[in-house]
Design a protein around this motif. Sequence first.
Motif, PDB file in Angstrom:
ATOM      1  N   THR A 187       1.025  -1.268  -0.006  1.00 31.35           N
ATOM      2  CA  THR A 187       0.092  -0.005  -0.108  1.00 31.35           C
ATOM      3  C   THR A 187       0.927   1.088   0.025  1.00 31.35           C
ATOM      4  N   LEU A 188       0.538   2.155  -1.002  1.00 31.65           N
ATOM      5  CA  LEU A 188       1.314   3.402  -0.939  1.00 31.65           C
ATOM      6  C   LEU A 188       0.465   4.504  -0.641  1.00 31.65           C
ATOM      7  N   VAL A 189       1.243   5.500   0.346  1.00 29.76           N
ATOM      8  CA  VAL A 189       0.549   6.794   0.854  1.00 29.76           C
ATOM      9  C   VAL A 189       0.841   7.811  -0.081  1.00 29.76           C
ATOM     10  N   PHE A 190       0.099   8.572  -0.647  1.00 30.62           N
ATOM     11  CA  PHE A 190       0.097   9.534  -1.492  1.00 30.62           C
ATOM     12  C   PHE A 190      -0.691  10.921  -0.819  1.00 30.62           C
ATOM     13  N   ASP A 191      -0.260  12.050  -1.528  1.00 30.49           N
ATOM     14  CA  ASP A 191      -1.051  13.400  -1.259  1.00 30.49           C
ATOM     15  C   ASP A 191      -2.361  13.082  -2.127  1.00 30.49           C
ATOM     16  N   ILE A 195      -3.371   3.910  -0.999  1.00 27.02           N
ATOM     17  CA  ILE A 195      -3.885   3.095  -2.353  1.00 27.02           C
ATOM     18  C   ILE A 195      -3.100   1.786  -2.520  1.00 27.02           C
ATOM     19  N   ARG A 196      -3.766   0.808  -2.691  1.00 27.21           N
ATOM     20  CA  ARG A 196      -3.181  -0.411  -3.210  1.00 27.21           C
ATOM     21  C   ARG A 196      -3.938  -1.070  -4.319  1.00 27.21           C
ATOM     22  N   MET A 197      -3.161  -2.006  -5.066  1.00 24.56           N
ATOM     23  CA  MET A 197      -3.884  -2.766  -6.018  1.00 24.56           C
ATOM     24  C   MET A 197      -3.432  -4.239  -5.861  1.00 24.56           C
ATOM     25  N   PRO A 198      -4.696  -4.864  -5.119  1.00 21.41           N
ATOM     26  CA  PRO A 198      -4.497  -6.087  -4.726  1.00 21.41           C
ATOM     27  C   PRO A 198      -4.225  -7.319  -5.804  1.00 21.41           C
ATOM     28  N   SER A 199      -3.673  -8.641  -5.446  1.00 21.66           N
ATOM     29  CA  SER A 199      -3.322  -9.340  -6.630  1.00 21.66           C
ATOM     30  C   SER A 199      -4.649 -10.529  -6.780  1.00 21.66           C
TER      31      SER A 199
END
Length: 337
Positions: free
Chosen positions: A95-99, A117-121
């Motif tokens: 999971t990446l934390v962005f502005d 935000i993350r993209m699950p597999s």
Amino acid sequence: MKTKLCNATQETIEEAARLLLEGELVAFPTETVYGLGANGMSEDAVAKIFSAKGRPQDNPLILHIADAEDLGALVQSVPDCADALIKTFWPGPLTLVFDASDVIPANVTAGGTTVAIRMPSHPVALDVIRNVGQPIAAPSANRSGRPSPTDAQTVLTDMDGRIPMILDGGSTQIGLESTVLDITRPVPVILRPGFITHDDIQKVIGLVQTSTHLSTGDHIPRSPGQKYRHYAPRAKVRIYRGESAVDTMREHQKILRDAKKTAVLLLFDQDIRKEDRDVLSLGCKENLAEMAHLLYKRLRDADARMADEILVPAVPAQGWGFAIMNRLEKAALEETL
Ligand code: TXA
Ligand code: MG
């Protein structure tokens, strides 16, 4: 409300997507743990997550997407390091934390300026998200504070009567939640350790920090979810360190037994003796992925046996062991901080 538990098929995934578009909650499998999904663009739908889980309002949620192109609309900008991370680890448990961009409902970010935000597999998760056509906000599908569910039956235990539908996709592969990495800082910071380790990330983008509270416990956490007692069974969890850990666990179990109490031992297969009672396997010591996969299930199994205490050996806090110890130490906290 009646909760339907369905095998994940084309038909039930489409039904799940309809429910989500109507603003309802649906639990679904990911490769880490089961998620409790809501339409991430609807403040009203997201609000239902907080009440179904009993989740503190100051704890933000992860948005799940199925295609990297969907990221742009959700964030202010994509930092340089993100491209390489996304190429290497998405879809997957990072999971990446962005502005955050201003289209995101305030309860997703808990009023903050950043968004995770993350993209699950997991194919079922990806199918659900694509059918909805919107990002899905999804915390782990447990009641707040309890161990995250790694199978659909456990979701039902926590969520029966609270949500209309659970999609069953079998038991989850990894068993611990995703690694959370804040890339809004000059040097990215790991806020929650997971299956993708510090070394894995460092190999791709160079220098990475690990949030100091994870090792010292005495800093205000940047990831709000890290400040509560978490992942915790009803029984008291005790962690044992050092060479004689297993012997000490057995001695303590005996003391409790004499006092008419039950302590469940969690042991690696090679440490289990025929005469051990109330013991559950953590898999093979040489393969910590197995322990990660089994851990939450074992904590809940011990609760199902009405254990007063759960005794568990520490593992070296490196690689996957770092994520495991992070969860165990939180499970062992006496109360919320
Ligand atoms: O593997 C996972 O990540 C699972 C599956 C369902 O995807 N989800 C999950 O969500 O574990 P949850 O809500 O149980 O944990 C999310 C963690 C919390 O510790 C939360 O505080 C942190 O991510 N988080 C969410 N948004 C954040 C943000 N904007 N900044 C910092 N931390 C954030
Ligand atoms: Mg959670």
